[in-house]
Design a protein around this motif. Structure first.
Motif, PDB file in Angstrom:
ATOM      1  N   SER A   1       0.797  -1.224   0.000  1.00 48.37           N
ATOM      2  CA  SER A   1       0.000   0.000   0.000  1.00 48.37           C
ATOM      3  C   SER A   1       0.833   1.279   0.000  1.00 48.37           C
ATOM      4  O   SER A   1       0.279   2.371  -0.050  1.00 48.37           O
ATOM      5  CB  SER A   1      -0.913   0.012   1.235  1.00 48.37           C
ATOM      6  N   ILE A   2       2.158   1.172   0.051  1.00 46.48           N
ATOM      7  CA  ILE A   2       3.018   2.357   0.106  1.00 46.48           C
ATOM      8  C   ILE A   2       3.613   2.592  -1.273  1.00 46.48           C
ATOM      9  O   ILE A   2       4.365   1.758  -1.787  1.00 46.48           O
ATOM     10  CB  ILE A   2       4.139   2.186   1.149  1.00 46.48           C
ATOM     11  N   GLY A   3       3.249   3.741  -1.860  1.00 50.08           N
ATOM     12  CA  GLY A   3       3.770   4.095  -3.168  1.00 50.08           C
ATOM     13  C   GLY A   3       5.026   4.946  -3.082  1.00 50.08           C
ATOM     14  O   GLY A   3       5.654   5.090  -2.019  1.00 50.08           O
ATOM     15  N   PHE A   4       5.388   5.550  -4.214  1.00 51.61           N
ATOM     16  CA  PHE A   4       6.619   6.340  -4.284  1.00 51.61           C
ATOM     17  C   PHE A   4       6.549   7.565  -3.373  1.00 51.61           C
ATOM     18  O   PHE A   4       7.502   7.878  -2.657  1.00 51.61           O
ATOM     19  CB  PHE A   4       6.859   6.763  -5.739  1.00 51.61           C
ATOM     20  N   PHE A   5       5.404   8.250  -3.374  1.00 58.52           N
ATOM     21  CA  PHE A   5       5.273   9.468  -2.566  1.00 58.52           C
ATOM     22  C   PHE A   5       5.399   9.165  -1.082  1.00 58.52           C
ATOM     23  O   PHE A   5       6.219   9.760  -0.363  1.00 58.52           O
ATOM     24  CB  PHE A   5       3.926  10.139  -2.863  1.00 58.52           C
ATOM     25  N   HIS A   6       4.600   8.223  -0.584  1.00 64.75           N
ATOM     26  CA  HIS A   6       4.650   7.896   0.838  1.00 64.75           C
ATOM     27  C   HIS A   6       5.976   7.237   1.217  1.00 64.75           C
ATOM     28  O   HIS A   6       6.436   7.366   2.356  1.00 64.75           O
ATOM     29  CB  HIS A   6       3.482   6.982   1.212  1.00 64.75           C
ATOM     30  N   GLY A   7       6.597   6.531   0.262  1.00 64.66           N
ATOM     31  CA  GLY A   7       7.924   5.981   0.532  1.00 64.66           C
ATOM     32  C   GLY A   7       8.945   7.085   0.764  1.00 64.66           C
ATOM     33  O   GLY A   7       9.778   7.000   1.681  1.00 64.66           O
ATOM     34  N   ASN A   8       8.892   8.139  -0.060  1.00 66.44           N
ATOM     35  CA  ASN A   8       9.782   9.282   0.133  1.00 66.44           C
ATOM     36  C   ASN A   8       9.537   9.967   1.472  1.00 66.44           C
ATOM     37  O   ASN A   8      10.477  10.328   2.192  1.00 66.44           O
ATOM     38  CB  ASN A   8       9.595  10.297  -0.997  1.00 66.44           C
ATOM     39  N   ILE A   9       8.256  10.144   1.772  1.00 64.18           N
ATOM     40  CA  ILE A   9       7.910  10.802   3.030  1.00 64.18           C
ATOM     41  C   ILE A   9       8.414   9.988   4.216  1.00 64.18           C
ATOM     42  O   ILE A   9       9.014  10.533   5.160  1.00 64.18           O
ATOM     43  CB  ILE A   9       6.383  11.000   3.126  1.00 64.18           C
ATOM     44  N   LEU A  10       8.181   8.680   4.165  1.00 60.54           N
ATOM     45  CA  LEU A  10       8.597   7.808   5.268  1.00 60.54           C
ATOM     46  C   LEU A  10      10.111   7.817   5.419  1.00 60.54           C
ATOM     47  O   LEU A  10      10.637   7.906   6.534  1.00 60.54           O
ATOM     48  CB  LEU A  10       8.085   6.394   5.016  1.00 60.54           C
ATOM     49  N   LEU A  11      10.836   7.733   4.307  1.00 54.58           N
ATOM     50  CA  LEU A  11      12.297   7.729   4.363  1.00 54.58           C
ATOM     51  C   LEU A  11      12.832   9.048   4.900  1.00 54.58           C
ATOM     52  O   LEU A  11      13.738   9.060   5.748  1.00 54.58           O
ATOM     53  CB  LEU A  11      12.862   7.458   2.963  1.00 54.58           C
ATOM     54  N   PHE A  12      12.290  10.151   4.433  1.00 55.54           N
ATOM     55  CA  PHE A  12      12.756  11.464   4.908  1.00 55.54           C
ATOM     56  C   PHE A  12      12.473  11.652   6.389  1.00 55.54           C
ATOM     57  O   PHE A  12      13.310  12.146   7.141  1.00 55.54           O
ATOM     58  CB  PHE A  12      12.076  12.571   4.099  1.00 55.54           C
ATOM     59  N   CYS A  13      11.280  11.227   6.829  1.00 52.15           N
ATOM     60  CA  CYS A  13      10.899  11.422   8.230  1.00 52.15           C
ATOM     61  C   CYS A  13      11.756  10.585   9.158  1.00 52.15           C
ATOM     62  O   CYS A  13      12.212  11.067  10.201  1.00 52.15           O
ATOM     63  CB  CYS A  13       9.427  11.098   8.422  1.00 52.15           C
ATOM     64  N   VAL A  14      11.989   9.317   8.794  1.00 55.31           N
ATOM     65  CA  VAL A  14      12.769   8.438   9.661  1.00 55.31           C
ATOM     66  C   VAL A  14      14.239   8.850   9.666  1.00 55.31           C
ATOM     67  O   VAL A  14      14.911   8.806  10.706  1.00 55.31           O
ATOM     68  CB  VAL A  14      12.609   6.969   9.211  1.00 55.31           C
TER      69      VAL A  14
END
Length: 367
Positions: A6-19
């Protein structure tokens, strides 16, 4: 049973940047500068080296996430290549390391939340630990709602982090751009300072790499990412260089405002930085106040605004008569004393003078 992708490119970027941009950037500058022997040029070089090492390591791990696109890809790879005993040993280490890292970041976050209330001394430990525990419980409950819910929460968190980091970075650029001697002098002849030894450089690299921790998050949840063979490498190539640039600019801003001694002695570097800077907030607050006051007056003038101006200028007239021209009224003195006695307020700075003055006024009132 299988996890949903369920995690696409946008949310993957957000998750990586946040963590990746966790609490490390607010605490690691202190350690990097300390082990760099307070050498500004070496410390900035350490941050650049940490960025390069992080990108190389992350792209190497990305191959695992694309070859074995399932959650816990590092464990699966170790089990298939080196056996179950090595894979178990990796989990055994992470079983203690991950909670320790999360607890450390929670304590750092709680320190930054509480420290502004203790401007002249370190914040007490008990409130920091209680707040850190509350943060841990909140994150734990949030994770029970699923990865997609966490991703939306991370989106809001990323916007807040980007705002703070961009503000710090732009402030440093402006301060250096103004060319003030005290801001630029720290970077002049910085390579002439004392150079650290090999062991100190290793310690400084470890301190800097702590700020980049979390880059393996996409590999660990590869089983929940859409098209992992494409989205994982693209996210790493997109986010990590941007994080590296932001980190270097933030450190330049820290060094433009604070001395190396102030940085290594600060419990919360960003709070100390904010104490030395406060002005952009003042100007912003003034601009917002003027906008809120003047815009309605200009676009829709009303007679009530005239009454407001009359009320304000009447206060200035009273100040001019009773304070500036020293035309004191006995009536106002009596009212002041009555109100002070009734509400027990406005203690004077000089207690002895206040007691004698108060006795004098009381005698005038009651005699």
């Amino acid at each position: 049973m299988q996890l949903l992708r369920s995690i696409g490119f946008f949310h993957g970027n957000i998750l990586l940047f946040c963590v990746t941009t966790g609490a490390g950037i607010f605490v690691s500058p202190k350690g990097v500068l300390k082990y760099s022997s307070l050498n500004i040029a070496v410390s900035l070089s350490i941050w650049a080296a940490c960025a390069v090492l992080t990108i190389i390591s992350a792209l190497s791990l990305a191959e695992l996430g694309t070859t074995f696109p399932r959650s816990g890809a590092p464990y699966y790879f170790l089990k298939r290549s080196l056996g179950s005993s090595v894979a178990f040993l990796s989990l055994w280490i992470k079983f203690f390391i991950y909670p320790l890292g999360i607890a450390t970041q929670s304590l750092i976050i709680s320190t930054y939340i509480i420290q502004p209330f203790y401007t002249r001394c370190p914040a007490p430990e008990l409130p920091k630990k209680c707040l850190a525990l509350a943060i841990l419980w909140s994150l734990g409950l949030l994770n029970t709602r699923g990865v997609l819910t966490v991703a939306w929460f991370q989106t809001i968190s990323v916007l807040m982090k980007i705002t703070i980091l961009c503000f710090i970075s732009l402030t440093g650029i402006v301060l250096l751009g103004t060319g003030k001697k005290e801001n630029v002098a720290k970077f002049e002849n910085s390579f002439d300072a004392e150079l650290p030894g090999a062991s100190q450089i290793a310690e400084a690299l470890l301190q800097g790499l702590f700020a980049y921790s979390g880059t393996s998050i996409l590999i660990n949840i590869a089983g929940e990412i859409k098209n992992p063979g494409e989205n994982i490498p693209k996210a790493l190539i997109t986010v990590l260089p941007m994080v590296a640039v932001v980190y270097i600019l933030v450190n330049i801003s820290y060094l433009a405002v604070l001395t190396p001694q102030e940085i290594i002695s600060a419990d919360a570097v960003a709070v100390t930085w904010m104490d030395k800077v406060r002005l952009p907030f003042i100007f912003g607050s003034i601009a917002i106040s003027l906008f809120l006051i003047l815009t309605p007056m200009i676009h829709s003038p009303k007679v009530e605004y005239i009454y407001g101006f009359i009320f304000i200028f009447s206060g200035l007239l009273g100040y001019r008569l009773h304070v500036h021209l020293n035309q004191r009224s006995v009536c106002f003195d009596k009212i002041t004393c009555y109100l002070q006695l009734l509400f027990n307020v406005s203690p004077p700075e000089d207690q002895d003078e206040g007691i004698s003055t108060g006795k004098k006024h009381l005698e005038e009132i009651f005699l």
